[in-house]
Design a protein around this motif. Structure first.
Motif, PDB file in Angstrom:
ATOM      1  N   VAL A  43       0.831  -1.203   0.000  1.00 55.28           N
ATOM      2  CA  VAL A  43       0.000   0.000   0.000  1.00 55.28           C
ATOM      3  C   VAL A  43       0.866   1.254   0.000  1.00 55.28           C
ATOM      4  N   ALA A  44       0.457   2.255  -0.777  1.00 53.26           N
ATOM      5  CA  ALA A  44       1.155   3.534  -0.777  1.00 53.26           C
ATOM      6  C   ALA A  44       0.953   4.227   0.571  1.00 53.26           C
TER       7      ALA A  44
ATOM      8  N   ASP B 142      -4.811   5.738   6.366  1.00 52.09           N
ATOM      9  CA  ASP B 142      -6.102   5.505   7.012  1.00 52.09           C
ATOM     10  C   ASP B 142      -6.641   4.107   6.700  1.00 52.09           C
ATOM     11  N   ALA B 143      -6.403   3.635   5.482  1.00 49.80           N
ATOM     12  CA  ALA B 143      -6.842   2.288   5.120  1.00 49.80           C
ATOM     13  C   ALA B 143      -6.068   1.246   5.906  1.00 49.80           C
ATOM     14  N   VAL B 144      -4.785   1.500   6.118  1.00 49.30           N
ATOM     15  CA  VAL B 144      -3.966   0.568   6.899  1.00 49.30           C
ATOM     16  C   VAL B 144      -4.467   0.509   8.338  1.00 49.30           C
TER      17      VAL B 144
ATOM     18  N   CYS C 218      -2.868 -10.022   8.437  1.00 47.68           N
ATOM     19  CA  CYS C 218      -2.299  -9.577   7.167  1.00 47.68           C
ATOM     20  C   CYS C 218      -1.114  -8.660   7.437  1.00 47.68           C
ATOM     21  N   THR C 219       0.011  -8.933   6.786  1.00 52.22           N
ATOM     22  CA  THR C 219       1.217  -8.124   6.946  1.00 52.22           C
ATOM     23  C   THR C 219       1.196  -6.984   5.939  1.00 52.22           C
ATOM     24  N   VAL C 220       1.524  -5.782   6.395  1.00 54.25           N
ATOM     25  CA  VAL C 220       1.445  -4.591   5.556  1.00 54.25           C
ATOM     26  C   VAL C 220       2.846  -4.145   5.151  1.00 54.25           C
TER      27      VAL C 220
ATOM     28  N   GLY D 186       2.819   0.100  12.110  1.00 53.63           N
ATOM     29  CA  GLY D 186       2.314  -1.257  11.933  1.00 53.63           C
ATOM     30  C   GLY D 186       2.661  -1.876  10.599  1.00 53.63           C
ATOM     31  N   SER D 187       3.616  -1.281   9.875  1.00 62.73           N
ATOM     32  CA  SER D 187       3.962  -1.812   8.555  1.00 62.73           C
ATOM     33  C   SER D 187       5.465  -1.957   8.400  1.00 62.73           C
ATOM     34  N   PHE D 188       5.856  -2.692   7.353  1.00 63.81           N
ATOM     35  CA  PHE D 188       7.261  -2.810   6.956  1.00 63.81           C
ATOM     36  C   PHE D 188       7.519  -1.886   5.778  1.00 63.81           C
TER      37      PHE D 188
END
Length: 508
Positions: free
Chosen positions: A103-104, A109-111, A122-124, A133-135
């Motif tokens: 995801v860009a 907000d979607a994340v 689900c891994t982001v 919360g993402s890589f």
């Protein structure tokens, strides 16, 4: 050997994909290396054939490395519209069962909506910036800096979601390709009919999260050509793109044709379009006059095809054939067409019924009842369109069955009325649908977008109704007409009639 690797070895420095008038571009050599790294990332994360990923990006060449990497490992990939609300995007990611979400960063907000309720863990992976919360996608991909050989196996496939015109969007899923040869053969109808080849320079002015833009750009890359994508459709910029990049092939929807034709004559004449040899359109009905005007301008290079995200069949038609079968969407080039009545008896030429194909199979994800309703006992499938075959086997679409108006027991198809109203010089866009009527059950309603909104008046509404009565049966003519500044359409040309119809659902 995978087709992408073949092109990378044949011309590693050739541009595979680029964003028009930007510094975003990727060569075949780079695309092959980065797609291989994506495959390694998927393997390292424990994904196996049949698992899925989701992608929420703007038009960006990164789309292609993710998709090629997923295809090589037998992974489903689900594009997510960048125009969805955070909760809507999160719903699609969760419902699809995606294990990874690319995801860009601007869609933070979607994340957050996804992470707030993430039972599938689900891994982001964020692109273009860090998100909680993402890589970081770039950093993670850099770990896989050497090519490896990937064993042959099933080939990944797109897993699109419907537009969600009624209720939640539905996932449309087909079996994976069994092998590389089957995957390549699935695009033969595009190469055979439209001439996609190594010298193709394909313009995609629409968002890649839609089915046709993504699939046709992938067909371009499978053929060794160059895909040119626009960040956003701007009519004059599209003409400038054709001239600057010597575009050979392109794809459009009727609303784009309308906006191109609205340009002043001096602007339309300003650009050299001589390289352009195949302009493809689909996704929504195209009024006859609109298509005729495009043919007059661009010449006999305008092709039309008909297919759904379900990919259960397809038709296509050239300019020459369309001029002798006006209004047709062509003959079958994938599957065989069957026109059936409500009892699923096959109908003859000229008889209107539901359009079925005996082509590839699909299911509506997590909706076995909808899947079953789309089938006959013989396994033929429909996506809900109504039409007929002429004596030469050319398909003419009448409308969607879900759009049909039943007034006093008479079946009325809005598309015919919409196409007629679109011919009026004051009309820019139009939607026709049924609204409650105490005596007849339903009556015909039209909502019109004017070329000049200031002209809206009861007198013009009366003129438009008289315009219909001149050529249409009285039962088909709108009983009332309202005006809107702009109708709710997607970039792919599809009209959200339910948004308009909701206002009129109270009983008369």
């Amino acid at each position: 050997m995978p087709i992408l690797r073949q092109w990378a070895e044949r011309h590693p420095d050739k541009t595979a994909a680029l964003v028009a008038f930007s510094d975003q571009a990727i060569t075949y050599g780079e695309l092959d290396r980065r797609a291989n790294a994506v495959t390694q990332l998927l393997i390292w994360m424990g994904l196996a054939a049949g698992d899925g990923i989701a992608i929420m990006l703007d038009n960006d060449p990164t789309y292609f490395e993710l998709i090629w990497g997923a295809r090589r490992h037998g992974i489903y990939y689900t594009p997510v519209s960048t125009h969805l609300k955070p909760e809507e995007a999160a719903y699609i990611v969760r419902d699809s069962g995606a294990k990874l979400f690319f995801v860009a960063a601007r869609f933070a907000d979607a994340v957050q909506a996804l992470l707030a309720d993430n039972p599938h863990r689900c891994t982001v992976y964020a692109l273009g910036g860090a998100l909680d919360g993402s890589f970081d996608y770039a950093a993670e991909l850099a770990r896989f800096d050497r090519l490896i050989e990937i064993p042959d196996g099933p080939v990944g496939k797109d897993f699109f979601y419907s537009s969600g015109t009624t209720g939640r969007p539905k996932g449309i899923k087909q079996p994976l390709f069994a092998n590389l040869r089957q995957a390549q053969a699935s695009g033969d109808w595009v190469r055979d009919n439209f001439g996609f080849a190594e010298d193709t320079v394909y313009l995609s002015p629409a968002p890649l999260y839609h089915g046709a833009p993504l699939r046709f750009t992938m067909r371009t890359l499978e053929s060794g050509g160059t895909a040119v994508i626009m960040r956003k459709f701007v009519p004059e910029q599209a003409l400038a793109t054709i001239e600057h990049y010597r575009i050979t092939h392109s794809q459009w929807v009727p609303t784009m044709f309308f906006r191109l034709l609205a340009l002043p004559d001096e602007i339309r004449a300003r650009y050299d379009l001589s390289s352009h040899r195949c302009a493809i359109h689909a996704a929504a009905p195209c009024p006859l006059e609109l298509k005729e005007r495009m043919i007059d301008w661009w010449g006999p290079i305008v092709w039309e095809y008909y297919a759904g995200s379900e990919r259960n069949g397809a038709t296509c038609i050239s300019t020459a054939d369309w001029l002798t079968h006006r209004g047709s969407v062509g003959r079958a080039c994938v599957g065989t067409i069957h026109i059936l009545d409500e009892a699923q008896n096959e109908l003859g030429p000229g008889e209107i019924g539901d359009v079925y194909f005996d082509g590839p199979q699909f299911v509506y994800h997590n909706d076995p009842e909808k899947t079953a309703r789309s089938r006959t006992a013989k396994g033929w499938s429909t996506i809900g369109d109504v039409g007929y075959l002429d004596e030469d086997g050319y398909l003419h679409l009448t409308d969607r069955r879900s759009h049909m108006i039943i007034s006093g027991g008479v079946n009325i198809y809005p598309a015919e009325i919409e196409n007629h109203l679109a011919l009026h010089p004051d009309v820019a866009d139009v939607a026709v649908f049924g609204i409650p009527n105490a005596e007849y059950g339903e009556e015909v309603k039209a909502v019109v977008q004017l070329r000049e909104p200031s002209k809206a008046s009861s007198a013009l509404a009366a003129d438009l109704m008289a315009f219909c009565r001149d050529d249409l049966s009285h039962v088909k003519c709108p009983r009332s007409i309202d005006f809107e500044a702009e109708l709710p359409r997607q970039e792919n040309g599809k009209l959200f009639k339910h948004v308009l119809k909701q206002r009129y659902l109270q009983p008369a």
